[in-house]
Design a protein around this motif. Structure first.
Motif, PDB file in Angstrom:
ATOM      1  N   ASP A  30     -11.288 -14.552   6.914  1.00  0.00           N
ATOM      2  CA  ASP A  30     -12.393 -13.209   6.990  1.00  0.00           C
ATOM      3  C   ASP A  30     -12.630 -13.165   8.533  1.00  0.00           C
ATOM      4  OD1 ASP A  30     -13.816 -15.750   7.021  1.00  0.00           O
ATOM      5  OD2 ASP A  30     -15.235 -15.103   5.658  1.00  0.00           O
ATOM      6  N   PHE A 250     -19.201 -38.075   2.971  1.00  0.00           N
ATOM      7  CA  PHE A 250     -19.180 -36.639   3.102  1.00  0.00           C
ATOM      8  C   PHE A 250     -18.091 -36.114   3.918  1.00  0.00           C
ATOM      9  CE2 PHE A 250     -23.096 -36.769   0.981  1.00  0.00           C
ATOM     10  CZ  PHE A 250     -23.183 -35.826   0.133  1.00  0.00           C
ATOM     11  N   GLU A 251     -16.945 -36.948   4.005  1.00  0.00           N
ATOM     12  CA  GLU A 251     -15.732 -36.591   4.760  1.00  0.00           C
ATOM     13  C   GLU A 251     -14.995 -35.317   4.064  1.00  0.00           C
ATOM     14  OE1 GLU A 251     -14.572 -40.742   4.632  1.00  0.00           O
ATOM     15  OE2 GLU A 251     -13.328 -39.906   6.304  1.00  0.00           O
TER      16      GLU A 251
END
Ligand code: FAD
Length: 325
Positions: A30, A250-251
């Motif tokens: 986008d 949180f990789e």
């Protein structure tokens, strides 16, 4: 086969790169943007995926766990953590896909119509035909929404770039008031530091603790769960759009790329994507999910302090580094 990939972040761009050798691939992105991110990634991905190490602006061989003003150094057994600038890194991955033959179109996926994908570009809507579609459009996946699939479970994180606090390595903060149920962090970047925490209050406390004043922006990050649907008929999901972010650490970048590799390999060799992914990662994700749960309890202080001991440090670093491939 005509493959349409929605989203050209690390997951989509990698899938496009690997699939365009065997298939006709169109990649939809986008916008050009700098994804809010720490940019920390296991360095081994560069060798595994044959990526240019010139993209790395900081090589990290030691990080700090910080709790109650105590700074516990963790030796990463070499320069095993790399920091990249997401805008450059994502563009590089997209360029590799195009080099391999993928067609990159700047446009926005809007939904489905007449068994085709509706893409909006330059103010106009067009229909694109596909045999197989890959949703790699991130945590707020529009492809999932268009198929009425449940959204990806996620949490809000607050993020900012600052010049007021300087670091030359990665710092992780574990005090509950700074990091809520997870952790807060500060990563070195070029001439600035990227910092983040979870809810707004924790982020404000982090700023007070660091003696800085910055306004954060909120972004979502997936919280992986075992039951997330990653395929619906001829539509496959990968990366954040499939929730494939490692619990606790949180990789997301590394696992987006590796999951895209698994998906591409499954499509090329006619294998079951879900089974292949589970074979490689389910055990580790489940184990990390269990640790994530413990990290939310008062046991956290005990675990963080246990990292004063070398054998605990070694265990954590081995867990982080060593997995098949
Ligand atoms: C504050 C923060 C810090 C983070 N720090 C780290 C870190 O240090 N290390 C780490 O490994 N992970 C980190 N992550 C997680 C990491 O950013 C993601 O897991 C990773 O970017 C996932 O890659 P992806 O390709 O699946 O999704 P994304 O990178 O989100 O890419 C999806 C792409 O799809 C495009 N897109 C979306 N909708 C459409 C549409 N309708 N049409 C066309 N294109 C569309 C988007 O523009 C985007 O480029 C962090 C996340 C946050 C929020």
């Amino acid at each position: 086969m005509k493959i349409l990939i929605i989203g050209a972040g690390p997951a989509g761009a990698t899938a496009a790169r690997l699939l365009s050798k065997n298939h006709e691939v169109t990649l939809i992105q986008d916008k050009e943007w700098d994804k809010p991110c720490g940019g920390g990634i296991k360095r081994k991905i560069f060798k595994q995926m044959n990526l240019d190490e010139n993209l790395i602006h900081h090589y990290i061989d030691k990080v700090y766990m910080i709790y109650k003003n105590e700074k516990i150094p963790i030796d990463l057994k070499g320069k095993n953590l790399a920091i990249v600038k997401r805008k450059e890194f994502d563009k590089y991955l997209r360029d590799l896909a195009v080099k391999n033959g993928a067609k990159l179109i700047y446009g926005k996926f809007k939904g489905f119509g007449y068994e085709k994908a509706i893409i909006q570009r330059n103010g106009k809507k067009e229909l694109i035909k596909y045999d197989l579609l890959i949703g790699a459009d991130g945590v707020n996946s529009t492809v999932r929404k268009a198929l009425n699939l449940p959204p990806i479970p996620k949490i809000i994180t607050h993020f900012a770039k600052t010049t007021q606090y300087k670091v030359d390595t990665c710092e992780f903060f574990f005090d509950f008031n700074l990091s809520g149920k997870y952790y807060a962090w500060a990563f070195p970047h070029l001439n600035q530091t990227h910092i983040g925490s979870v809810d707004k209050k924790s982020f404000e406390n982090l700023c007070k603790y660091l003696k800085i004043s910055v306004k954060p922006k909120g972004y979502f990050i997936p919280t992986w769960q075992e039951n997330i649907q990653i395929q619906h008929k001829n539509v496959y999901f990968v990366g954040d759009a499939a929730g494939q972010v490692m619990p606790l650490s949180f990789e997301g970048i590394y696992y987006a790329i590796k999951s895209a590799e698994i998906l591409a390999n499954s499509i090329i060799n006619n294998l079951d994507y879900k089974k292949e992914w589970e074979k490689r990662y389910l055990k580790k994700f489940k184990f990390m999910k269990m640790l994530e749960k413990i990290n939310k309890t008062k046991l956290r202080s005990f675990i963080v302090k246990a990292h004063r001991l070398n054998f605990v440090k070694n265990f954590s670093v081995s867990l982080w580094l060593n997995e098949r491939n």
